[in-house]
Design an enzyme around this catalytic site. Sequence first.
Site, PDB file in Angstrom:
ATOM      1  N   ASP A 161       0.819  -1.218   0.000  1.00 11.84           N
ATOM      2  CA  ASP A 161       0.000   0.000   0.000  1.00 11.84           C
ATOM      3  C   ASP A 161       0.856   1.273   0.000  1.00 11.84           C
ATOM      4  OD1 ASP A 161      -1.856   2.070   0.712  1.00 11.84           O
ATOM      5  OD2 ASP A 161      -3.178   0.556   1.570  1.00 11.84           O
ATOM      6  N   THR A 168      -7.090   3.976  -1.083  1.00 10.52           N
ATOM      7  CA  THR A 168      -6.828   2.536  -1.028  1.00 10.52           C
ATOM      8  C   THR A 168      -7.966   1.676  -1.594  1.00 10.52           C
ATOM      9  OG1 THR A 168      -5.442   2.861   0.884  1.00 10.52           O
ATOM     10  CG2 THR A 168      -6.309   0.635   0.572  1.00 10.52           C
ATOM     11  N   TYR A 193      -9.682  -9.622   7.480  1.00 11.01           N
ATOM     12  CA  TYR A 193      -8.748  -8.510   7.631  1.00 11.01           C
ATOM     13  C   TYR A 193      -8.387  -8.268   9.091  1.00 11.01           C
ATOM     14  CZ  TYR A 193      -6.272  -4.181   7.482  1.00 11.01           C
ATOM     15  OH  TYR A 193      -5.296  -3.234   7.637  1.00 11.01           O
ATOM     16  N   ASP A 218       2.459   2.776   3.139  1.00 11.10           N
ATOM     17  CA  ASP A 218       1.387   3.770   3.326  1.00 11.10           C
ATOM     18  C   ASP A 218       1.364   4.299   4.767  1.00 11.10           C
ATOM     19  OD1 ASP A 218      -1.354   4.932   2.318  1.00 11.10           O
ATOM     20  OD2 ASP A 218      -1.842   3.925   4.193  1.00 11.10           O
ATOM     21  N   HIS A 228       1.930   8.224   5.900  1.00  7.54           N
ATOM     22  CA  HIS A 228       0.930   9.075   6.567  1.00  7.54           C
ATOM     23  C   HIS A 228       1.484   9.668   7.865  1.00  7.54           C
ATOM     24  CE1 HIS A 228      -2.605   8.453   4.138  1.00  7.54           C
ATOM     25  NE2 HIS A 228      -2.562   7.143   4.254  1.00  7.54           N
ATOM     26  N   ASP A 248      -1.346   0.728  -4.846  1.00 10.02           N
ATOM     27  CA  ASP A 248      -2.606   1.392  -5.176  1.00 10.02           C
ATOM     28  C   ASP A 248      -2.460   2.884  -5.483  1.00 10.02           C
ATOM     29  OD1 ASP A 248      -1.801   1.713  -2.545  1.00 10.02           O
ATOM     30  OD2 ASP A 248      -3.795   1.502  -1.673  1.00 10.02           O
ATOM     31  N   HIS A 249      -1.477   3.533  -4.869  1.00 11.89           N
ATOM     32  CA  HIS A 249      -1.314   4.981  -5.035  1.00 11.89           C
ATOM     33  C   HIS A 249       0.009   5.406  -4.446  1.00 11.89           C
ATOM     34  CE1 HIS A 249      -2.062   5.103  -0.784  1.00 11.89           C
ATOM     35  NE2 HIS A 249      -3.177   4.408  -0.974  1.00 11.89           N
ATOM     36  N   HIS A 256      -2.785  11.072   0.356  1.00 13.17           N
ATOM     37  CA  HIS A 256      -3.055  10.724  -1.044  1.00 13.17           C
ATOM     38  C   HIS A 256      -4.556  10.803  -1.221  1.00 13.17           C
ATOM     39  CE1 HIS A 256      -4.429   6.781   0.399  1.00 13.17           C
ATOM     40  NE2 HIS A 256      -3.445   6.903   1.277  1.00 13.17           N
TER      41      HIS A 256
HETATM   42  P1  AMP Z   1      -6.215   4.935   3.258  1.00 13.16           P
HETATM   43  O1  AMP Z   1      -4.793   5.281   3.532  1.00 13.16           O
HETATM   44  O2  AMP Z   1      -7.157   5.796   4.029  1.00 13.16           O
HETATM   45  O3  AMP Z   1      -6.569   4.927   1.835  1.00 13.16           O
HETATM   46  O4  AMP Z   1      -6.452   3.469   3.829  1.00 13.16           O
HETATM   47  C1  AMP Z   1      -5.398   2.609   4.119  1.00 13.16           C
HETATM   48  C2  AMP Z   1      -5.719   1.837   5.354  1.00 13.16           C
HETATM   49  O5  AMP Z   1      -6.842   0.990   5.135  1.00 13.16           O
HETATM   50  C3  AMP Z   1      -4.626   0.880   5.754  1.00 13.16           C
HETATM   51  O6  AMP Z   1      -3.670   1.469   6.576  1.00 13.16           O
HETATM   52  C4  AMP Z   1      -5.331  -0.231   6.457  1.00 13.16           C
HETATM   53  O7  AMP Z   1      -5.256  -0.040   7.860  1.00 13.16           O
HETATM   54  C5  AMP Z   1      -6.788  -0.080   6.053  1.00 13.16           C
HETATM   55  N1  AMP Z   1      -7.261  -1.296   5.404  1.00 13.16           N
HETATM   56  C6  AMP Z   1      -6.696  -1.913   4.377  1.00 13.16           C
HETATM   57  N2  AMP Z   1      -7.400  -3.007   4.017  1.00 13.16           N
HETATM   58  C7  AMP Z   1      -8.445  -3.068   4.850  1.00 13.16           C
HETATM   59  C8  AMP Z   1      -9.528  -3.971   4.982  1.00 13.16           C
HETATM   60  N3  AMP Z   1      -9.683  -5.016   4.197  1.00 13.16           N
HETATM   61  N4  AMP Z   1     -10.422  -3.694   5.948  1.00 13.16           N
HETATM   62  C9  AMP Z   1     -10.294  -2.625   6.755  1.00 13.16           C
HETATM   63  N5  AMP Z   1      -9.279  -1.757   6.681  1.00 13.16           N
HETATM   64  C10 AMP Z   1      -8.351  -1.969   5.740  1.00 13.16           C
HETATM   65 ZN    ZN Z   2      -3.569   2.754   0.066  1.00 14.47          ZN
HETATM   66 ZN    ZN Z   3      -3.196   5.743   2.938  1.00 17.64          ZN
END
Ligand code: AMP
Ligand code: ZN
Ligand code: ZN
Length: 458
Positions: A39, A75, A158, A192, A196, A240-241, A339
């Site tokens: 990620d 994500t 998860y 990721d 952050h 993803d990004h 992001h």
């Molecule tokens: P974001 O940076 O807000 O786009 O989201 C990334 C975060 O999503 C990651 O750090 C994970 O903790 C969370 N994440 C990833 N996969 C899952 C999943 N299947 N269910 C719940 N949270 C997730």
């Molecule tokens: Zn991500």
């Molecule tokens: Zn993120």
Amino acid sequence: MHIKAFLILLATCYQSAISLNAGNGTQKDLSPLLLVSFDGFRADYLKNYSFPNLQKFFSDGVHIEHLTNVFITKTFPNHYSLATGLYAESHGILASRMYDPSTKKVFSIQNDSDPFWWNEATPIWVSVEEQGYKSAAAMWPGTDLMIQNHTPTYFLKYDYKVSFRERLGNITKWLTEDESVKFATLYWEEPDHTGHTFGPENTTEMRKALKEVDENIGLLMQQLNETGLWGRINVIITSDHGMVQCSQDRLIKLDQCINRSSYTVVDLTPVGAIIPLSEPSALYKNLSKCHPHMKAYLKNDIPDKLHYRNNERIQPIILVADEGWTIVQQGNLPRLGDHGYDNSLRSMHPFLAAHGPAFRKGYRMESINSVDLYPLMCHILGISEKPNNGSYSHIRCALVSEKCTDLAVVVGIVIGVFIVLTTITFLFRLMKNRELSPSRPFARLELQEDDDDDPLLE
Ligand code: AMP
Ligand code: ZN
Ligand code: ZN
């Protein structure tokens, strides 16, 4: 007559037996495909940090320097685009937080298990299951819930506390113990999380996190080797990004422009999703002149290039912050790195690397769209594509089975041939001139003689 019918029946059975055998043979011989996501792996981390294992992985395979991913560059939308080949407006996972106006349901990444949100598309693991193979997943978003009445045959629920080693151990176990598993997928939260927390410009912290990511890639290669999968499995490593640095002095405060009682906020930064509580035009007017680094769009005016308009779950007003800017209602910076911004920004792009029998060795490509990966994976697995926004032709040259001529090689050959021909012509003329030079006076003399006695022309 009866004998004829019997012979036809016999021939048909024989024919079916042959095709069944061929089918089984193909299924057994088909190399499995493993799709891995780290990620938030920004494409240019590869230029600025050292990745000995990843470098080794793609030096013997394919490296695509950057992927143009989908808006919004978060994500969940992007993992679902990689798995479906669809833009977010078409697959329905539009953000980390969503609201559906007709059912009044709310989605968040902590509350994502209602199939309602996911059923607008068919991810590749569902197609794999529907077409008679098995799939396995270790925490790729969406793989631990029912989509189109399917989950992968093997999956982990998860839980961010489960280590990379444990996720990988499950994947290699499923792949080795059950030969019908033809598609597997693995997800890991770094880099990721570090991006952050510390911001991508904190090189000390990023170096540490990226070193661990590379060690995990080393572990992946080692485990595939030890289980005899390495060399016969196709592996794609991608993300993803990307990530960009944010700061306290790049805040956009909505409270300075609009009254909280006039709207509901579904999602906030860097893409805001706003529901006006009364007539939207006044709210929109205030938002559109709120800050020079934030654009406001009424739903119908969202630019075509974002492919982010045609879905009920997109709210009446969308806000988009400029790169590195953060939208808040009031208060402090929530994260040092973020992001979600416009997907045409380089800082939002991830990379892709691939290795295995299907892929060319030592092949480099500048860029593809992340939605192109889906038709490529379907092609490798021999399963039919669902309608999608990707294009196999953009990426097909990454495969050994495709006949592709490198443009640079063609240009090189043309220039080479031109140089050789010019040299030959030059040498030929030089030699001819040398041959002619001592006899030139005679030639002129002969001509003059001819001129003198030219009675035939008269
Ligand atoms: P974001 O940076 O807000 O786009 O989201 C990334 C975060 O999503 C990651 O750090 C994970 O903790 C969370 N994440 C990833 N996969 C899952 C999943 N299947 N269910 C719940 N949270 C997730
Ligand atoms: Zn991500
Ligand atoms: Zn993120």
